[in-house]
Design an enzyme around this catalytic site. Sequence first.
Site, PDB file in Angstrom:
ATOM      1  N   ASN A 180      82.773  -4.317  64.191  1.00  0.00           N
ATOM      2  CA  ASN A 180      81.346  -4.028  64.335  1.00  0.00           C
ATOM      3  C   ASN A 180      81.250  -2.619  64.909  1.00  0.00           C
ATOM      4  O   ASN A 180      81.482  -2.404  66.090  1.00  0.00           O
ATOM      5  CB  ASN A 180      80.724  -5.066  65.273  1.00  0.00           C
ATOM      6  CG  ASN A 180      79.232  -4.858  65.452  1.00  0.00           C
ATOM      7  OD1 ASN A 180      78.663  -3.888  64.926  1.00  0.00           O
ATOM      8  ND2 ASN A 180      78.608  -5.738  66.187  1.00  0.00           N
TER       9      ASN A 180
ATOM     10  N   ARG B 216      80.746  -5.832  59.937  1.00  0.00           N
ATOM     11  CA  ARG B 216      79.327  -6.116  60.082  1.00  0.00           C
ATOM     12  C   ARG B 216      78.542  -4.879  59.633  1.00  0.00           C
ATOM     13  O   ARG B 216      78.786  -3.777  60.113  1.00  0.00           O
ATOM     14  CB  ARG B 216      79.007  -6.415  61.538  1.00  0.00           C
ATOM     15  CG  ARG B 216      77.541  -6.606  61.731  1.00  0.00           C
ATOM     16  CD  ARG B 216      77.188  -6.871  63.168  1.00  0.00           C
ATOM     17  NE  ARG B 216      75.745  -7.040  63.253  1.00  0.00           N
ATOM     18  CZ  ARG B 216      75.014  -6.631  64.274  1.00  0.00           C
ATOM     19  NH1 ARG B 216      75.572  -6.038  65.309  1.00  0.00           N
ATOM     20  NH2 ARG B 216      73.719  -6.813  64.265  1.00  0.00           N
TER      21      ARG B 216
ATOM     22  N   HIS C  27      69.963 -10.400  62.244  1.00  0.00           N
ATOM     23  CA  HIS C  27      70.656 -11.512  62.925  1.00  0.00           C
ATOM     24  C   HIS C  27      71.012 -12.636  61.947  1.00  0.00           C
ATOM     25  O   HIS C  27      71.158 -13.795  62.355  1.00  0.00           O
ATOM     26  CB  HIS C  27      69.776 -12.139  64.030  1.00  0.00           C
ATOM     27  CG  HIS C  27      69.594 -11.287  65.250  1.00  0.00           C
ATOM     28  ND1 HIS C  27      68.438 -11.291  65.981  1.00  0.00           N
ATOM     29  CD2 HIS C  27      70.428 -10.422  65.872  1.00  0.00           C
ATOM     30  CE1 HIS C  27      68.556 -10.464  67.004  1.00  0.00           C
ATOM     31  NE2 HIS C  27      69.765  -9.914  66.956  1.00  0.00           N
TER      32      HIS C  27
ATOM     33  N   GLY D 149      68.568  -8.095  71.614  1.00  0.00           N
ATOM     34  CA  GLY D 149      67.623  -8.203  70.508  1.00  0.00           C
ATOM     35  C   GLY D 149      67.298  -9.677  70.344  1.00  0.00           C
ATOM     36  O   GLY D 149      68.134 -10.528  70.624  1.00  0.00           O
TER      37      GLY D 149
ATOM     38  N   ARG E 260      62.622  -3.645  73.451  1.00  0.00           N
ATOM     39  CA  ARG E 260      61.755  -3.478  72.271  1.00  0.00           C
ATOM     40  C   ARG E 260      60.480  -4.294  72.442  1.00  0.00           C
ATOM     41  O   ARG E 260      60.532  -5.428  72.919  1.00  0.00           O
ATOM     42  CB  ARG E 260      62.485  -3.946  71.008  1.00  0.00           C
ATOM     43  CG  ARG E 260      63.502  -2.939  70.506  1.00  0.00           C
ATOM     44  CD  ARG E 260      64.269  -3.480  69.312  1.00  0.00           C
ATOM     45  NE  ARG E 260      65.665  -3.667  69.648  1.00  0.00           N
ATOM     46  CZ  ARG E 260      66.517  -4.396  68.939  1.00  0.00           C
ATOM     47  NH1 ARG E 260      66.123  -5.013  67.844  1.00  0.00           N
ATOM     48  NH2 ARG E 260      67.772  -4.512  69.304  1.00  0.00           N
TER      49      ARG E 260
ATOM     50  N   GLY F 279      72.671 -14.686  74.392  1.00  0.00           N
ATOM     51  CA  GLY F 279      72.900 -14.666  75.846  1.00  0.00           C
ATOM     52  C   GLY F 279      71.812 -15.385  76.639  1.00  0.00           C
ATOM     53  O   GLY F 279      72.103 -16.141  77.573  1.00  0.00           O
TER      54      GLY F 279
ATOM     55  N   GLY G 228      69.335 -17.474  75.239  1.00  0.00           N
ATOM     56  CA  GLY G 228      69.153 -18.830  74.697  1.00  0.00           C
ATOM     57  C   GLY G 228      70.233 -19.784  75.158  1.00  0.00           C
ATOM     58  O   GLY G 228      69.985 -20.966  75.406  1.00  0.00           O
ATOM     59  N   GLU G 229      71.461 -19.273  75.296  1.00  0.00           N
ATOM     60  CA  GLU G 229      72.582 -20.145  75.669  1.00  0.00           C
ATOM     61  C   GLU G 229      72.634 -20.397  77.173  1.00  0.00           C
ATOM     62  O   GLU G 229      73.188 -21.409  77.612  1.00  0.00           O
ATOM     63  CB  GLU G 229      73.911 -19.507  75.233  1.00  0.00           C
ATOM     64  CG  GLU G 229      74.085 -19.490  73.728  1.00  0.00           C
ATOM     65  CD  GLU G 229      75.226 -18.572  73.282  1.00  0.00           C
ATOM     66  OE1 GLU G 229      76.207 -18.440  74.032  1.00  0.00           O
ATOM     67  OE2 GLU G 229      75.121 -17.998  72.193  1.00  0.00           O
TER      68      GLU G 229
HETATM   69  P1  ADP Z   1      73.538  -8.823  72.847  1.00  0.00           P
HETATM   70  O1  ADP Z   1      72.286  -9.035  72.054  1.00  0.00           O
HETATM   71  O2  ADP Z   1      73.699  -7.416  73.315  1.00  0.00           O
HETATM   72  O3  ADP Z   1      74.780  -9.442  72.229  1.00  0.00           O
HETATM   73  P2  ADP Z   1      73.629 -11.078  74.670  1.00  0.00           P
HETATM   74  O4  ADP Z   1      73.499 -12.071  73.567  1.00  0.00           O
HETATM   75  O5  ADP Z   1      74.882 -11.037  75.455  1.00  0.00           O
HETATM   76  O6  ADP Z   1      73.273  -9.607  74.202  1.00  0.00           O
HETATM   77  O7  ADP Z   1      72.402 -11.359  75.681  1.00  0.00           O
HETATM   78  C1  ADP Z   1      72.159 -10.541  76.777  1.00  0.00           C
HETATM   79  C2  ADP Z   1      71.004 -11.154  77.571  1.00  0.00           C
HETATM   80  O8  ADP Z   1      71.400 -12.462  78.021  1.00  0.00           O
HETATM   81  C3  ADP Z   1      70.674 -10.352  78.825  1.00  0.00           C
HETATM   82  O9  ADP Z   1      69.264 -10.261  78.975  1.00  0.00           O
HETATM   83  C4  ADP Z   1      71.254 -11.216  79.930  1.00  0.00           C
HETATM   84  O10 ADP Z   1      70.589 -11.052  81.164  1.00  0.00           O
HETATM   85  C5  ADP Z   1      71.000 -12.595  79.361  1.00  0.00           C
HETATM   86  N1  ADP Z   1      71.781 -13.607  80.089  1.00  0.00           N
HETATM   87  C6  ADP Z   1      73.120 -13.766  80.140  1.00  0.00           C
HETATM   88  N2  ADP Z   1      73.441 -14.777  80.995  1.00  0.00           N
HETATM   89  C7  ADP Z   1      72.266 -15.262  81.497  1.00  0.00           C
HETATM   90  C8  ADP Z   1      71.906 -16.288  82.428  1.00  0.00           C
HETATM   91  N3  ADP Z   1      72.835 -17.043  83.023  1.00  0.00           N
HETATM   92  N4  ADP Z   1      70.596 -16.494  82.671  1.00  0.00           N
HETATM   93  C9  ADP Z   1      69.647 -15.741  82.088  1.00  0.00           C
HETATM   94  N5  ADP Z   1      69.911 -14.757  81.198  1.00  0.00           N
HETATM   95  C10 ADP Z   1      71.195 -14.518  80.916  1.00  0.00           C
END
Ligand code: ADP
Length: 395
Positions: A10, A87, A176, A208, A237, A327, A329-330
């Site tokens: 990527n 990607r 995505h 994003g 954004r 990040g 959502g999980e």
């Molecule tokens: P990218 O889109 O750059 O791959 P990620 O999917 O890693 O980013 O998501 C990053 C976001 O996830 C950030 O806003 C981060 O604060 C949030 N995040 C990661 N862990 C947690 C958590 N435990 N609680 C809330 N938000 C989280």
Amino acid sequence: MTQRLVLVINCGSSSIKFALRREGDSAALLSGLAERLGSDQATLQWKTASALEETLLEDGEHGSAMAALLPLIEQHAGQPLSAVGHRVVHGGEHFTQAQLIDNKVIAAISANADLAPLHNPANLTGIQAAMAVFPDIPHVAIFDTAFHQSMPAYAYRYAIPEALYREHAIRRYGFHGTSHQYVTHRASLLSGHAPGRGAWLSAHLGNGCSSCAVLDGRSLDTSMGLTPLEGLVMGTRSGDVDPNLHAHLGRTLGWDLPRIEQLLNRESGLLGLSGLTNDMRQLEAAADDDHEGAKLAIEVFCYRLARSLLGLCAALPRLDGLLFTGGIGENSAKIRARTVEHMGAMGLKLDEAANNGHARGEAVAIHAKGSPTIWVIPTDEERQIADESLALLDH
Ligand code: ADP
């Protein structure tokens, strides 16, 4: 039979993210990041199950970073690579699925650079650097947009004069795609549907963010559009704003287009609303300390997400489940809970204990009895890219 290996790349304008994936494995054998490329502080970082290492890259350009990967890959692979999967952000209308990269594909990616001026040229740089270092291996392009090429015209057309679509390809594309495809496929398996079947809403929430309606493995609508700026509130954004905002800012503040692009892409979203940070984890901590901006940013984020997801129900004949990934959502029980609270109209309800008790990295059902299913599903875009690369070779 030996499981095949795929190197997933990527490439951004100043970074290369890579992962060496073995067919069927859920974790990478080796993964890492070359960053600050083009500066004299370029570094290459990589990790395996047991070690994390970093080195400074002298002459830290994309080509030399890729060359530095070669011995690492050889050392950890133990067998020849079967493919390199790249990607690529924008496939325009040319590409509805993964492509074996040849000169024609390179020309088409280049031709789509108008649609993704920041991303496609960087992706091409990565492709060319990797082809120079791994010349005898098939290289495959996987497009963020391809999964959404199944959207019907009524979902992808903007209500603007037709000539702009016909002559300039201005329409909604969505992004995505690899993530929405991966998590909806997993959801079908986890819920006992036939592989790939089901009517899903997927929320990919990272830096994003996008939402997507998927029926039986086909994207029917999604929140991002011509560019990844449309749709949900994101880290920096804005997501949707009144399309007349540009004219208004020009007229009242004298702002030119680059200034407005900067505003909407880099200074808005969670950062703009909170005045604090684009990082959801920090926002949640600040909201717990009663920071008004942080509380508002979270409220707007969840409300607008719920509104988008409810709107996407128009694309589906029924709803089998809602999926959270990325990040935020999980990892954020709070964001999931607040979003679902706004979705009572569709009968969605969380099981609080399951939502709060969800362990990082696991796919788990978090809905209450009687509600359509709600899942947290960790995304794995690299795995999707590796799988699609191998599937293309098998064709
Ligand atoms: P990218 O889109 O750059 O791959 P990620 O999917 O890693 O980013 O998501 C990053 C976001 O996830 C950030 O806003 C981060 O604060 C949030 N995040 C990661 N862990 C947690 C958590 N435990 N609680 C809330 N938000 C989280």
